[in-house]
Design an enzyme around this catalytic site. Structure first.
Site, PDB file in Angstrom:
ATOM      1  N   LEU A 109       0.730  -0.931  -0.101  1.00 18.02           N
ATOM      2  CA  LEU A 109      -0.155   0.209  -0.222  1.00 18.02           C
ATOM      3  C   LEU A 109       0.725   1.410   0.100  1.00 18.02           C
ATOM      4  O   LEU A 109       2.047   1.256   0.935  1.00 18.02           O
ATOM      5  CB  LEU A 109      -0.379  -0.070   0.839  1.00 18.02           C
ATOM      6  CG  LEU A 109      -1.992  -1.326   1.258  1.00 18.02           C
ATOM      7  CD1 LEU A 109      -2.179  -0.471   2.483  1.00 18.02           C
ATOM      8  CD2 LEU A 109      -3.014  -1.592   0.409  1.00 18.02           C
ATOM      9  N   ASP A 110       0.686   2.526  -0.633  1.00 18.31           N
ATOM     10  CA  ASP A 110       1.244   3.506  -0.738  1.00 18.31           C
ATOM     11  C   ASP A 110       1.286   4.208   0.438  1.00 18.31           C
ATOM     12  O   ASP A 110       0.553   3.916   1.502  1.00 18.31           O
ATOM     13  CB  ASP A 110       1.810   4.223  -2.174  1.00 18.31           C
ATOM     14  CG  ASP A 110      -0.010   5.112  -1.739  1.00 18.31           C
ATOM     15  OD1 ASP A 110      -0.393   5.790  -0.963  1.00 18.31           O
ATOM     16  OD2 ASP A 110      -0.356   4.931  -3.139  1.00 18.31           O
ATOM     17  N   VAL A 111       2.291   4.556   0.882  1.00 11.50           N
ATOM     18  CA  VAL A 111       2.486   5.977   2.279  1.00 11.50           C
ATOM     19  C   VAL A 111       1.153   6.804   2.276  1.00 11.50           C
ATOM     20  O   VAL A 111       1.193   6.609   3.599  1.00 11.50           O
ATOM     21  CB  VAL A 111       3.879   6.382   1.994  1.00 11.50           C
ATOM     22  CG1 VAL A 111       3.248   7.851   1.385  1.00 11.50           C
ATOM     23  CG2 VAL A 111       4.269   7.202   2.805  1.00 11.50           C
ATOM     24  N   ASN A 112       0.516   6.630   1.552  1.00  9.02           N
ATOM     25  CA  ASN A 112      -0.908   8.000   1.794  1.00  9.02           C
ATOM     26  C   ASN A 112      -2.156   6.970   2.137  1.00  9.02           C
ATOM     27  O   ASN A 112      -2.669   7.808   2.263  1.00  9.02           O
ATOM     28  CB  ASN A 112      -0.951   8.729   0.929  1.00  9.02           C
ATOM     29  CG  ASN A 112       0.758  10.061   0.784  1.00  9.02           C
ATOM     30  OD1 ASN A 112       0.536   9.977   1.892  1.00  9.02           O
ATOM     31  ND2 ASN A 112       1.024   9.800   0.208  1.00  9.02           N
TER      32      ASN A 112
END
Length: 290
Positions: A109-112
């Site tokens: 999952l991306d950081v945001n």
């Protein structure tokens, strides 16, 4: 019977097959004193000596391993990497420590993005769940900013062209909101980088919040706090294994009831703490008014 080296290492919990292929290509793996090459095959015997970065590792037969799976509630701001050169928090920081194995993330999952992220000790399970050919559903709750009309929803369902090929949502369902801030639940059957965000951006709509709420039939557990984890029981673990045509496990290391009691106790402690803070502020306010 001989097997591909990366498959043996993945099954023993030393990384996903993709990760292991990378370290083999980098010349970091040796078998019985010789640098391994991608495509090498090995037969697991008591005398087999495999090293990664010079360290002798354990490669046990799969029958001796117990597959474990964690459901983790990833918060925004955490990176899906084991180590960050800048010292930023990673999804591995809060996971329980293991002996003789390690946790492997099932996708990223991306950081945001926050929400459900699965981890397993079985590299083969992780590899199969991530592979696009398996078409395992991922469901996301998405808050979007911008005008969304029927034409845009139709394009997102039929498919739009991204820089790495065509993509589409399997399902899109409106789930609340007003004006230009609306929530949708969407599903995909692959895990390309930032795919949900890029699909919406392709029709001129920005994603302001993104939460993964389901992977296959495994939902984000209710009551699980951000940064918290819970271990899947035997039935849930075997559901994932059967989904990708792996043999079922017959035993589990997880004490499910103990895990549930721990979650409940944490909820009670948080509620007591909030109550104490509210009561204290009321008493303080009463004294000031007097």
């Amino acid at each position: 019977m001989s097997e591909k080296l990366q498959k043996v290492l993945a099954r023993a919990g030393h990384g996903s097959r993709r990760e292991i292929e990378s370290i083999i290509e980098a010349g970091r793996v040796s078998v019985d004193g010789k640098i391994a090459k991608l495509g090498d095959r090995v037969e697991v015997t008591p005398g087999l000596k495999i090293r990664i970065d010079g360290h002798l590792i354990s490669v046990r037969e799969s029958a001796e391993q117990i597959c474990r799976v964690l459901a983790y509630y990833k918060p925004e701001g955490e990176l899906c990497t084991r180590n960050d050169p800048e010292g930023r928090p990673t999804v591995f920081d809060r996971l329980p420590k293991l002996r003789g194995a390690r946790w492997i993330a099932v996708g990223r999952l991306d950081v945001n993005t926050c929400g459900l992220l699965l981890f397993t000790t079985d590299g083969e399970l992780a590899n199969r769940l991530m592979h696009p050919s398996r078409e395992v559903e991922r469901e996301y709750a998405v808050r979007v900013f911008g005008q969304v009309d029927d034409a845009k929803l139709r394009d997102l369902s039929r498919g739009v062209q991204l820089e790495d090929g065509p993509a589409a949502f399997k399902t899109i369902k409106f789930s609340g909101g007003e004006g230009i801030n609306q929530w949708y639940n969407v599903t995909l059957t692959e895990g390309r980088n930032r795919e949900v965000r890029r699909l919406w951006e392709a029709v001129g709509v920005q994603v302001s919040r993104l939460i993964r709420v389901r992977y296959g039939d495994i939902p984000l557990p209710k009551g699980l706090p951000r940064g918290g984890w819970t271990e899947l029981d035997l039935a849930q673990t075997n559901y994932l294994r059967e989904l990708v045509e792996l043999p079922p496990e017959t035993s589990s290391k997880v004490a499910v009831e103990k895990d549930r009691r721990r979650m409940k106790a944490n909820q009670i402690r948080r509620a007591v703490k909030r109550h104490s803070q509210v009561s204290g502020s009321r008493r303080s306010g009463g004294r000031n008014n007097g």
